[in-house]
Design an enzyme around this catalytic site. Structure first.
Site, PDB file in Angstrom:
ATOM      1  N   HIS A   7     -22.253 -39.150  11.828  1.00  0.00           N
ATOM      2  CA  HIS A   7     -20.783 -39.174  11.845  1.00  0.00           C
ATOM      3  C   HIS A   7     -20.212 -38.967  13.253  1.00  0.00           C
ATOM      4  O   HIS A   7     -20.806 -38.307  14.101  1.00  0.00           O
ATOM      5  CB  HIS A   7     -20.231 -38.086  10.906  1.00  0.00           C
ATOM      6  CG  HIS A   7     -20.583 -36.704  11.373  1.00  0.00           C
ATOM      7  ND1 HIS A   7     -19.792 -35.990  12.238  1.00  0.00           N
ATOM      8  CD2 HIS A   7     -21.650 -35.923  11.105  1.00  0.00           C
ATOM      9  CE1 HIS A   7     -20.343 -34.824  12.472  1.00  0.00           C
ATOM     10  NE2 HIS A   7     -21.481 -34.754  11.803  1.00  0.00           N
TER      11      HIS A   7
ATOM     12  N   HIS B  24     -28.758 -50.483  22.323  1.00  0.00           N
ATOM     13  CA  HIS B  24     -29.788 -50.819  21.334  1.00  0.00           C
ATOM     14  C   HIS B  24     -30.349 -49.509  20.793  1.00  0.00           C
ATOM     15  O   HIS B  24     -30.892 -48.697  21.547  1.00  0.00           O
ATOM     16  CB  HIS B  24     -30.889 -51.645  22.008  1.00  0.00           C
ATOM     17  CG  HIS B  24     -31.995 -52.038  21.082  1.00  0.00           C
ATOM     18  ND1 HIS B  24     -33.040 -52.832  21.480  1.00  0.00           N
ATOM     19  CD2 HIS B  24     -32.244 -51.756  19.771  1.00  0.00           C
ATOM     20  CE1 HIS B  24     -33.878 -53.023  20.475  1.00  0.00           C
ATOM     21  NE2 HIS B  24     -33.406 -52.371  19.423  1.00  0.00           N
TER      22      HIS B  24
END
Ligand SMILES: CC(C)(COP(=O)(O)OP(=O)(O)OC[C@H]1O[C@@H](n2cnc3c(N)ncnc32)[C@H](O)[C@@H]1OP(=O)(O)O)[C@@H](O)C(=O)NCCC(=O)NCCS
Length: 202
Positions: A131, A140
């Site tokens: 979150h 990446h």
């Protein structure tokens, strides 16, 4: 249903092809500058990257792992419409998340509430972005890598396979975080970091 073309025809591009087809879009083929590029699984190589204007109604994805190469194509290819590919098994919270254009979210990846993912990122197979993260453009996050709550990952940074970034930390742009590395403090200088806890590779 969109018509989609993938730039690149290597292994990463094939994984993206699988996602595009699972999304129910029409995959027209690959564009690749290598003379040795072949299609795969009956999906053709349509031409060179510079041929992209021949398909004005298609949407495009970059199927190349290198952030520098992805960034170069984004800068060079004008008037192109980018696609966003999300595998149907990925779990992306609808609560305060956003995923930037050109980003690819692979199978079983998770993006939890309050997280912003930038443009042309790769959230690889089984990666977890917790979150309230901020994930910069071209990042990446490799297969099985995880970022805990309230983490910021700077533009172009690559988390290697199975790497972990602990909660409330910032990793600055242009870092390589090695496979299996555990980041437990902010990383403020670009470079390659490996180990548990992460240390800079000189
Ligand atoms: C971090 C990385 C880029 C370093 O590569 P490199 O610059 O070629 O470094 P080397 O292999 O020469 O290793 C240099 C030293 O770092 C160590 N090292 C390298 N990667 C390491 C890692 N992930 N964790 C711990 N130590 C590591 C090596 O053992 C070596 O130590 P030594 O000098 O004591 O022998 C590479 O090892 C890596 O982890 N790549 C990620 C690959 C990946 O995740 N791919 C996923 C695709 S989805």
């Amino acid at each position: 249903m969109e018509n989609v073309i993938i730039i690149g025809a290597g292994g990463h591009a094939k994984v993206i092809a699988d996602i595009v087809l699972r999304q129910g879009d029409r995959l027209l083929g690959f564009l690749d500058d290598s003379p040795n590029a072949t299609g795969a699984y009956g999906i053709p190589v349509l031409g060179k990257v510079a041929d992209y204007p021949l398909w004005p109604n298609a949407r495009f994805l970059i199927g190349i792992g290198s952030a520098a190469v992805r960034q170069r194509f984004v800068n060079e290819l004008r008037d192109i419409r980018w696609h966003t590919a999300i595998h149907p098994t990925a779990v992306i919270s609808p609560l305060g998340t956003s995923i930037g254009e050109g980003t690819v979210v692979m199978a079983n990846a998770v993006v939890n509430p309050g997280t912003t993912v930038g443009r042309h990122c790769i959230l690889n197979t089984g990666s977890i972005v917790e979150h309230d993260n901020t994930i910069g453009d071209y990042v990446h996050i490799s297969a099985g890598a995880k970022t805990a709550g309230t983490v910021t990952i700077g533009r172009n940074t690559w988390l290697g396979i199975g790497a972990t970034v602990s909660n409330d930390l910032t990793v600055c742009p242009d870092c390589m975080i090695g496979a299996g590395t555990v980041v437990v403090k902010d990383i403020d200088a670009p470079g390659t970091y490996v180990g548990v806890p992460a240390r800079r590779l000189e």
